[in-house]
Scaffold this motif. Sequence first.
Motif, PDB file in Angstrom:
ATOM      1  N   ALA A  65      30.802  45.863  69.047  1.00  0.00           N
ATOM      2  CA  ALA A  65      31.337  45.512  70.356  1.00  0.00           C
ATOM      3  C   ALA A  65      30.263  45.635  71.427  1.00  0.00           C
ATOM      4  O   ALA A  65      30.226  44.845  72.374  1.00  0.00           O
ATOM      5  N   TYR A  66      29.379  46.624  71.288  1.00  0.00           N
ATOM      6  CA  TYR A  66      28.287  46.750  72.244  1.00  0.00           C
ATOM      7  C   TYR A  66      27.296  45.605  72.088  1.00  0.00           C
ATOM      8  O   TYR A  66      26.682  45.171  73.054  1.00  0.00           O
ATOM      9  N   LEU A  67      27.160  45.096  70.878  1.00  0.00           N
ATOM     10  CA  LEU A  67      26.314  43.936  70.644  1.00  0.00           C
ATOM     11  C   LEU A  67      26.855  42.738  71.415  1.00  0.00           C
ATOM     12  O   LEU A  67      26.093  41.978  72.002  1.00  0.00           O
ATOM     13  N   PHE A  68      28.171  42.592  71.444  1.00  0.00           N
ATOM     14  CA  PHE A  68      28.784  41.505  72.191  1.00  0.00           C
ATOM     15  C   PHE A  68      28.491  41.657  73.685  1.00  0.00           C
ATOM     16  O   PHE A  68      28.216  40.678  74.373  1.00  0.00           O
ATOM     17  N   GLU A  69      28.570  42.874  74.177  1.00  0.00           N
ATOM     18  CA  GLU A  69      28.275  43.110  75.596  1.00  0.00           C
ATOM     19  C   GLU A  69      26.820  42.786  75.902  1.00  0.00           C
ATOM     20  O   GLU A  69      26.519  42.235  76.959  1.00  0.00           O
ATOM     21  N   ASP A  70      25.913  43.124  74.991  1.00  0.00           N
ATOM     22  CA  ASP A  70      24.502  42.779  75.186  1.00  0.00           C
ATOM     23  C   ASP A  70      24.309  41.266  75.226  1.00  0.00           C
ATOM     24  O   ASP A  70      23.550  40.757  76.053  1.00  0.00           O
ATOM     25  N   SER A  76      24.465  36.137  80.934  1.00  0.00           N
ATOM     26  CA  SER A  76      24.695  36.297  82.364  1.00  0.00           C
ATOM     27  C   SER A  76      23.381  36.349  83.135  1.00  0.00           C
ATOM     28  O   SER A  76      23.260  35.747  84.211  1.00  0.00           O
ATOM     29  N   ASN A  77      22.394  37.057  82.598  1.00  0.00           N
ATOM     30  CA  ASN A  77      21.091  37.131  83.263  1.00  0.00           C
ATOM     31  C   ASN A  77      20.413  35.770  83.306  1.00  0.00           C
ATOM     32  O   ASN A  77      19.846  35.385  84.341  1.00  0.00           O
ATOM     33  N   GLU A  78      20.457  35.036  82.197  1.00  0.00           N
ATOM     34  CA  GLU A  78      19.853  33.700  82.170  1.00  0.00           C
ATOM     35  C   GLU A  78      20.501  32.792  83.201  1.00  0.00           C
ATOM     36  O   GLU A  78      19.813  32.098  83.950  1.00  0.00           O
ATOM     37  N   ARG A  79      21.819  32.810  83.235  1.00  0.00           N
ATOM     38  CA  ARG A  79      22.532  31.915  84.146  1.00  0.00           C
ATOM     39  C   ARG A  79      22.388  32.347  85.598  1.00  0.00           C
ATOM     40  O   ARG A  79      22.338  31.505  86.490  1.00  0.00           O
ATOM     41  N   SER A  80      22.322  33.641  85.851  1.00  0.00           N
ATOM     42  CA  SER A  80      22.139  34.075  87.237  1.00  0.00           C
ATOM     43  C   SER A  80      20.746  33.695  87.743  1.00  0.00           C
ATOM     44  O   SER A  80      20.589  33.344  88.915  1.00  0.00           O
ATOM     45  N   GLN A  81      19.735  33.740  86.872  1.00  0.00           N
ATOM     46  CA  GLN A  81      18.411  33.293  87.279  1.00  0.00           C
ATOM     47  C   GLN A  81      18.417  31.801  87.583  1.00  0.00           C
ATOM     48  O   GLN A  81      17.813  31.355  88.563  1.00  0.00           O
ATOM     49  N   LEU A  82      19.101  31.024  86.749  1.00  0.00           N
ATOM     50  CA  LEU A  82      19.195  29.588  86.984  1.00  0.00           C
ATOM     51  C   LEU A  82      19.952  29.299  88.276  1.00  0.00           C
ATOM     52  O   LEU A  82      19.545  28.439  89.072  1.00  0.00           O
ATOM     53  N   LYS A  83      21.034  30.029  88.509  1.00  0.00           N
ATOM     54  CA  LYS A  83      21.795  29.852  89.750  1.00  0.00           C
ATOM     55  C   LYS A  83      20.949  30.230  90.966  1.00  0.00           C
ATOM     56  O   LYS A  83      21.045  29.592  92.018  1.00  0.00           O
ATOM     57  N   GLU A  84      20.147  31.265  90.823  1.00  0.00           N
ATOM     58  CA  GLU A  84      19.268  31.682  91.921  1.00  0.00           C
ATOM     59  C   GLU A  84      18.252  30.588  92.245  1.00  0.00           C
ATOM     60  O   GLU A  84      18.002  30.284  93.415  1.00  0.00           O
ATOM     61  N   ASP A 131      37.477  41.321  69.495  1.00  0.00           N
ATOM     62  CA  ASP A 131      36.540  40.837  70.498  1.00  0.00           C
ATOM     63  C   ASP A 131      35.970  39.500  70.044  1.00  0.00           C
ATOM     64  O   ASP A 131      35.925  39.209  68.848  1.00  0.00           O
ATOM     65  N   ALA A 132      35.537  38.712  71.008  1.00  0.00           N
ATOM     66  CA  ALA A 132      34.946  37.416  70.709  1.00  0.00           C
ATOM     67  C   ALA A 132      33.890  37.104  71.749  1.00  0.00           C
ATOM     68  O   ALA A 132      33.976  37.547  72.897  1.00  0.00           O
ATOM     69  N   PHE A 133      32.876  36.350  71.335  1.00  0.00           N
ATOM     70  CA  PHE A 133      31.820  35.904  72.238  1.00  0.00           C
ATOM     71  C   PHE A 133      31.669  34.404  72.058  1.00  0.00           C
ATOM     72  O   PHE A 133      31.496  33.921  70.941  1.00  0.00           O
ATOM     73  N   VAL A 134      31.751  33.671  73.156  1.00  0.00           N
ATOM     74  CA  VAL A 134      31.664  32.214  73.126  1.00  0.00           C
ATOM     75  C   VAL A 134      30.492  31.784  73.993  1.00  0.00           C
ATOM     76  O   VAL A 134      30.357  32.249  75.129  1.00  0.00           O
ATOM     77  N   ARG A 135      29.665  30.905  73.435  1.00  0.00           N
ATOM     78  CA  ARG A 135      28.544  30.361  74.197  1.00  0.00           C
ATOM     79  C   ARG A 135      28.453  28.872  73.913  1.00  0.00           C
ATOM     80  O   ARG A 135      28.473  28.439  72.770  1.00  0.00           O
ATOM     81  N   ALA A 136      28.350  28.090  74.984  1.00  0.00           N
ATOM     82  CA  ALA A 136      28.280  26.638  74.852  1.00  0.00           C
ATOM     83  C   ALA A 136      26.957  26.139  75.425  1.00  0.00           C
ATOM     84  O   ALA A 136      26.531  26.573  76.494  1.00  0.00           O
TER      85      ALA A 136
END
Length: 183
Positions: A65-70, A76-84, A131-136
Motif C-alpha cells: 500500500a505504501y508502494l501505491f502511495e509512492d 503527482s510530482n510530475e504533473r505538478s511540475q508540468l502544470k507549473e 487499493d488500486a492505482f490507475v495511470r493513463a
Amino acid sequence: MRTNKRTVWFLTLLSLVAVISIYYVKEKGSMPFDGIAIFSDEAPNTTLIGKTDDKAKTQPVFADAYLFEDMRMEVSNERSQLKEQLTTKVSSADYTAEEKDAAYEEMAKLTKLDSTEALMEMQIMALGYPDAFVRAENGAVSVTVLSSEGHSKAQADEISHYVMTTWEEARDVQVEFKGDMAK
C-alpha cells in the motif's frame, strides 16, 4: 469545453471526500491508543511465533500500500511540475494568445485526467480490492491492484472491461496485481 475553476475544485474535493470515506468504511477496525502503555517502564509480554531462520519468508520493509502511495506521489510530482510550466507560460507575456489558450486547455486536461484516475481507483476499490492505482498515458491505461486474496485472468478481464466501458479514452488497459498471491 471550458470549465470554470470552481467546478474543477468542487469535483476534486468531492473525489477526495469519497476516497477518504471509502477508506474509513473499509477500515478493519480501530487501533486502541493507550498512552500510558507506550510510556510505561514495564516490558510488554512478547512471544515469537514461527521460525526465525527461514530466509524464504522475508517480507519487504514497507507494505504494498505504501508502494501505491509512492507511485501516486511520483505521478503527482510530475504533473505538478508540468502544470507549473504551463502556468508560467500562461502568465508570461512572451507567448501569443493561441499558445496561452493551448497551455490553459492542457492544464484543464491534466486536471480532468487526475480526477478521472482518482474516480477510477475508487470504483475499482468498490469492486472489493483494498487499493488500486490507475495511470493513463496516450490512451493506454495501466491499472495496478492490491490483492491479498490472489488473482485470476477472470478478475483481470473484469477490471479491464470495467475500465474500458466507463472511460471513453481508455483504448488499451493493462492490469497488474500486487500483494500476497494466495491462489
